[in-house]
Design a protein around this motif. Sequence first.
Motif, PDB file in Angstrom:
ATOM      1  N   LYS A   1       0.835  -1.200   0.000  1.00 61.30           N
ATOM      2  CA  LYS A   1       0.000   0.000   0.000  1.00 61.30           C
ATOM      3  C   LYS A   1       0.871   1.252   0.000  1.00 61.30           C
ATOM      4  O   LYS A   1       1.951   1.257   0.589  1.00 61.30           O
ATOM      5  CB  LYS A   1      -0.909   0.017   1.226  1.00 61.30           C
ATOM      6  CG  LYS A   1      -1.938  -1.095   1.235  1.00 61.30           C
ATOM      7  CD  LYS A   1      -2.818  -0.972   2.459  1.00 61.30           C
ATOM      8  CE  LYS A   1      -3.879  -2.074   2.478  1.00 61.30           C
ATOM      9  NZ  LYS A   1      -4.746  -1.975   3.681  1.00 61.30           N
ATOM     10  N   PRO A   2       0.416   2.335  -0.647  1.00 64.39           N
ATOM     11  CA  PRO A   2       1.194   3.577  -0.618  1.00 64.39           C
ATOM     12  C   PRO A   2       1.245   4.156   0.782  1.00 64.39           C
ATOM     13  O   PRO A   2       0.272   4.102   1.527  1.00 64.39           O
ATOM     14  CB  PRO A   2       0.420   4.496  -1.578  1.00 64.39           C
ATOM     15  CG  PRO A   2      -0.966   3.941  -1.605  1.00 64.39           C
ATOM     16  CD  PRO A   2      -0.818   2.459  -1.436  1.00 64.39           C
ATOM     17  N   GLY A   3       2.400   4.710   1.162  1.00 63.49           N
ATOM     18  CA  GLY A   3       2.550   5.306   2.482  1.00 63.49           C
ATOM     19  C   GLY A   3       1.799   6.615   2.578  1.00 63.49           C
ATOM     20  O   GLY A   3       1.379   7.200   1.577  1.00 63.49           O
ATOM     21  N   PRO A   4       1.623   7.110   3.814  1.00 62.56           N
ATOM     22  CA  PRO A   4       0.866   8.351   4.020  1.00 62.56           C
ATOM     23  C   PRO A   4       1.501   9.561   3.345  1.00 62.56           C
ATOM     24  O   PRO A   4       0.805  10.467   2.910  1.00 62.56           O
ATOM     25  CB  PRO A   4       0.841   8.503   5.543  1.00 62.56           C
ATOM     26  CG  PRO A   4       1.950   7.636   6.049  1.00 62.56           C
ATOM     27  CD  PRO A   4       2.061   6.511   5.079  1.00 62.56           C
ATOM     28  N   ASN A   5       2.840   9.584   3.261  1.00 60.20           N
ATOM     29  CA  ASN A   5       3.497  10.720   2.611  1.00 60.20           C
ATOM     30  C   ASN A   5       3.184  10.765   1.121  1.00 60.20           C
ATOM     31  O   ASN A   5       2.964  11.835   0.555  1.00 60.20           O
ATOM     32  CB  ASN A   5       5.011  10.642   2.831  1.00 60.20           C
ATOM     33  CG  ASN A   5       5.405  10.785   4.290  1.00 60.20           C
ATOM     34  OD1 ASN A   5       4.779  11.557   5.012  1.00 60.20           O
ATOM     35  ND2 ASN A   5       6.390  10.047   4.723  1.00 60.20           N
ATOM     36  N   LEU A   6       3.160   9.574   0.473  1.00 58.74           N
ATOM     37  CA  LEU A   6       2.815   9.510  -0.942  1.00 58.74           C
ATOM     38  C   LEU A   6       1.353   9.901  -1.146  1.00 58.74           C
ATOM     39  O   LEU A   6       1.022  10.629  -2.096  1.00 58.74           O
ATOM     40  CB  LEU A   6       3.076   8.103  -1.477  1.00 58.74           C
ATOM     41  CG  LEU A   6       2.704   7.862  -2.952  1.00 58.74           C
ATOM     42  CD1 LEU A   6       3.455   8.824  -3.859  1.00 58.74           C
ATOM     43  CD2 LEU A   6       2.973   6.419  -3.341  1.00 58.74           C
ATOM     44  N   VAL A   7       0.495   9.423  -0.246  1.00 58.68           N
ATOM     45  CA  VAL A   7      -0.926   9.789  -0.337  1.00 58.68           C
ATOM     46  C   VAL A   7      -1.096  11.291  -0.208  1.00 58.68           C
ATOM     47  O   VAL A   7      -1.898  11.915  -0.924  1.00 58.68           O
ATOM     48  CB  VAL A   7      -1.735   9.055   0.752  1.00 58.68           C
ATOM     49  CG1 VAL A   7      -3.173   9.568   0.791  1.00 58.68           C
ATOM     50  CG2 VAL A   7      -1.722   7.556   0.511  1.00 58.68           C
ATOM     51  N   PHE A   8      -0.336  11.913   0.695  1.00 58.62           N
ATOM     52  CA  PHE A   8      -0.405  13.367   0.887  1.00 58.62           C
ATOM     53  C   PHE A   8      -0.026  14.097  -0.398  1.00 58.62           C
ATOM     54  O   PHE A   8      -0.703  15.049  -0.811  1.00 58.62           O
ATOM     55  CB  PHE A   8       0.525  13.767   2.030  1.00 58.62           C
ATOM     56  CG  PHE A   8       0.635  15.248   2.233  1.00 58.62           C
ATOM     57  CD1 PHE A   8      -0.427  15.982   2.722  1.00 58.62           C
ATOM     58  CD2 PHE A   8       1.809  15.915   1.928  1.00 58.62           C
ATOM     59  CE1 PHE A   8      -0.325  17.350   2.910  1.00 58.62           C
ATOM     60  CE2 PHE A   8       1.928  17.280   2.117  1.00 58.62           C
ATOM     61  CZ  PHE A   8       0.858  17.999   2.614  1.00 58.62           C
ATOM     62  N   LEU A   9       1.043  13.654  -1.059  1.00 60.95           N
ATOM     63  CA  LEU A   9       1.464  14.287  -2.306  1.00 60.95           C
ATOM     64  C   LEU A   9       0.419  14.096  -3.398  1.00 60.95           C
ATOM     65  O   LEU A   9       0.155  15.012  -4.190  1.00 60.95           O
ATOM     66  CB  LEU A   9       2.810  13.711  -2.752  1.00 60.95           C
ATOM     67  CG  LEU A   9       4.012  14.030  -1.841  1.00 60.95           C
ATOM     68  CD1 LEU A   9       5.254  13.322  -2.344  1.00 60.95           C
ATOM     69  CD2 LEU A   9       4.244  15.531  -1.767  1.00 60.95           C
TER      70      LEU A   9
END
Length: 322
Positions: free
Chosen positions: A3-11
């Motif tokens: 799963k994508p990490g929260p930092n990637l989701v934020f971007l």
Amino acid sequence: MKKPGPNLVFLLVLAGLAVLAPVAGWFGPYVLDILVGIAINLILAVSLNLINGYTGQFSLGHAGFMAVGAYGSAWLTLQAGTPAGVAGTAVFVGALLAGSLCAGLVGLAVGVPSLRLRGDYLAIVTLGFNEIIKGAVQNAEPLGAQRGLTGIGQYTGFFSAFAGAALAILVVHNLVQSTYGRGFLATHDDEIAAESSGLDTTRYKIVAFATGAFFAGLAGGLYAHFKQFIHPEAFGFMRSIDIVVMVILGGMGSMVGVCCAAVLLTVLPELLRALAGWEGLPDVLRDFVSNRMILYSVLLIILMIARPQGLLAFRAKKRVTP
């Protein structure tokens, strides 16, 4: 598949907001007002959830921190002359950061002497702080006093509001899920046992309080630069209660639940307003729905009776399971 990490989701969220920002102008001022209100309430609910939900405190002064951020950032942009273009954006971002830092410092100043208290005593202290801030603003002529502060530039838009909400969610999520953040959960679950294990629970409560106050100040700055007029009554006791209701209704300690409650409680009064104006509604129901705040309160009572642990509290329980 990982799963994508929260930092990637934020971007990805920021990229999506940048794409949607030009489209937001098509919604009209009324819909835009609701959307920005959702973003501001998301920041307030998520930041209070760090204090009340994850750390197990009970604060009733979140609107006071919001007022510090709102008046602090608005005063700075007014002193700068509310410039336009890139300079205006730079002034706005700097004022938001300064106002949020002021709110965080005030939260720290309140937290250090008072967070050794627990339960109802802490709630009374934070409530008193909220009223002190409100009273101070009402008597501060440079801040408009009882007349309110006018002439604020409208810098807050769809992108900046939701970018702030995404940032608050990212920071609180990463903080709680980190190794350090487990101290917040330990303080919430059993403060005596946590202290016996060597944790400085007072420090954890102060960090949670200061971080929550910082983001409440951010929400206040965004609010001031969207409404272009702020008044002390907008940051009173009932505003703090509204934020607490969002946290409790969503499920204390549940990030998803609190976000859902913030959206629901922002949209619900407007849906009731629209329902009251619907021509096809029978007269008997229209008379009932016209008292929309009474109906709003009844719906909240029903929701809390049907789901006293919160809308999505099961997610919070699953999160803390080893």
